[in-house]
Design a protein around this motif. Structure first.
Motif, short mmCIF file in Angstrom:
data_model
loop_
_atom_site.label_atom_id
_atom_site.label_comp_id
_atom_site.label_asym_id
_atom_site.label_seq_id
_atom_site.Cartn_x
_atom_site.Cartn_y
_atom_site.Cartn_z
N VAL A 74 0.86 -1.18 0.00
CA VAL A 74 0.00 0.00 0.00
C VAL A 74 0.90 1.23 0.00
O VAL A 74 1.61 1.51 0.98
N ASP A 75 0.91 1.94 -1.12
CA ASP A 75 1.70 3.16 -1.27
C ASP A 75 0.86 4.31 -0.70
O ASP A 75 -0.22 4.59 -1.20
N VAL A 76 1.36 4.91 0.37
CA VAL A 76 0.59 5.99 1.02
C VAL A 76 1.10 7.35 0.53
O VAL A 76 2.22 7.45 0.03
N PRO A 77 0.30 8.42 0.67
CA PRO A 77 0.73 9.73 0.16
C PRO A 77 2.08 10.15 0.73
O PRO A 77 2.33 10.02 1.93
N GLY A 78 2.93 10.66 -0.15
CA GLY A 78 4.23 11.19 0.30
C GLY A 78 4.02 12.41 1.16
O GLY A 78 3.14 13.23 0.88
N TYR A 79 4.83 12.53 2.20
CA TYR A 79 4.68 13.71 3.07
C TYR A 79 5.78 14.72 2.83
O TYR A 79 6.77 14.44 2.16
N GLY A 80 5.57 15.91 3.39
CA GLY A 80 6.60 16.93 3.36
C GLY A 80 6.72 17.67 2.04
O GLY A 80 7.76 18.24 1.75
N GLU A 90 -3.65 18.35 5.70
CA GLU A 90 -4.45 17.93 6.86
C GLU A 90 -5.36 16.76 6.50
O GLU A 90 -5.52 15.83 7.28
N THR A 91 -5.94 16.80 5.30
CA THR A 91 -6.80 15.71 4.84
C THR A 91 -6.00 14.42 4.73
O THR A 91 -6.43 13.36 5.20
N TRP A 92 -4.80 14.51 4.12
CA TRP A 92 -3.93 13.32 4.02
C TRP A 92 -3.60 12.80 5.40
O TRP A 92 -3.61 11.61 5.63
N GLY A 93 -3.29 13.74 6.30
CA GLY A 93 -2.91 13.36 7.67
C GLY A 93 -3.99 12.56 8.36
O GLY A 93 -3.73 11.53 8.97
N ARG A 94 -5.24 13.04 8.23
CA ARG A 94 -6.38 12.33 8.85
C ARG A 94 -6.57 10.96 8.22
O ARG A 94 -6.80 9.97 8.90
N LEU A 96 -4.34 9.11 6.68
CA LEU A 96 -3.23 8.25 7.06
C LEU A 96 -3.35 7.79 8.50
O LEU A 96 -3.14 6.62 8.81
N ASP A 97 -3.73 8.70 9.37
CA ASP A 97 -3.90 8.38 10.79
C ASP A 97 -4.95 7.29 10.96
O ASP A 97 -4.74 6.31 11.67
N GLN A 98 -6.07 7.47 10.28
CA GLN A 98 -7.15 6.48 10.35
C GLN A 98 -6.68 5.12 9.82
O GLN A 98 -6.94 4.08 10.43
N TYR A 99 -5.96 5.15 8.71
CA TYR A 99 -5.47 3.90 8.11
C TYR A 99 -4.48 3.19 9.04
O TYR A 99 -4.61 2.00 9.33
N LEU A 100 -3.50 3.92 9.52
CA LEU A 100 -2.43 3.31 10.32
C LEU A 100 -2.89 2.79 11.68
O LEU A 100 -2.38 1.79 12.17
N THR A 101 -3.85 3.47 12.28
CA THR A 101 -4.22 3.09 13.65
C THR A 101 -5.43 2.16 13.74
O THR A 101 -5.62 1.52 14.77
N THR A 102 -6.23 2.06 12.68
CA THR A 102 -7.46 1.27 12.83
C THR A 102 -7.58 0.12 11.84
O THR A 102 -8.50 -0.68 11.94
#
Length: 194
Positions: A74-80, A90-94, A96-102
């Protein structure tokens, strides 16, 4: 690792778009243009299944690639990447956070860094995040072919120190050009599949 099949499945932005077959997932996280697509293509012996781009910030979704009908990269959005608006970041962050933790099928995160440069503040933040949530991960230091062999260990040391990596976190020297680290990466991935 013998690759019998590899295919792009879906670009997802929310949980109801994730594949539902329950296959294990290996996520690739890293700065834009760090070589995530090249890493995937090298591992699956394909030239351009995962699209590489000279334009940073191109991956804005979770891109699923099914390998051997066994698991997903799973290639996730590049950051920075600065040219993306704060709102988009912020949208990417949310997402990614949802994906990684749940997301239960997530087995492992590979943090991709460029061997030529010290890790960024975003890389450090990602590692801190993974450690905090106890998400298994390893570090792949790409573009090793761009560094003389005698200087690679020094660069790896800088990466480990900058990221403040615990000793148990594996760091793999990698070059998509030379295939360096390919077998080590597969061994590491499969050690988490058991």
């Amino acid at each position: 690792m013998k690759i019998t099949s590899a295919e792009f499945i879906i670009s997802a932005v929310k949980p109801d778009q994730y594949p539902t077959d329950g296959l294990p997932e290996v996520a690739l996280a890293g700065r834009s243009n760090v070589g995530k697509s090249s890493f995937i293509n090298c591992l699956i012996n394909r030239k351009n299944l995962a699209r590489t781009s000279s334009k940073p910030g191109k991956t804005q979704t979770l891109n699923y690639y099914k390998v051997n009908e066994q698991f997903y990269f799973v290639d996730v959005p590049g950051y920075g990447y600065a040219k993306v608006s704060k709102k988009e970041r912020e949208t990417w962050g949310r997402m990614l956070d949802q994906y990684l933790t749940t997301h239960v099928p997530l087995l492992l995160v590979l943090v991709i860094v460029d061997l030529r440069h010290p890790p960024s503040a975003d890389d450090c933040q990602m590692v801190d995040y993974l450690l905090h949530y106890k998400i298994p991960f390893g570090v792949i230091a790409t573009k090793a072919d761009k560094i003389p062999k005698g200087k690679r260990e020094k660069q790896i040391k800088i990466i480990k120190e900058t990221l403040n990596l615990p000793k148990y976190v594996q760091t793999i020297l990698f070059s998509a050009e030379e295939g360096l680290g390919k077998e080590a990466a597969w061994r590491f991935i499969f050690s988490h599949m058991k």
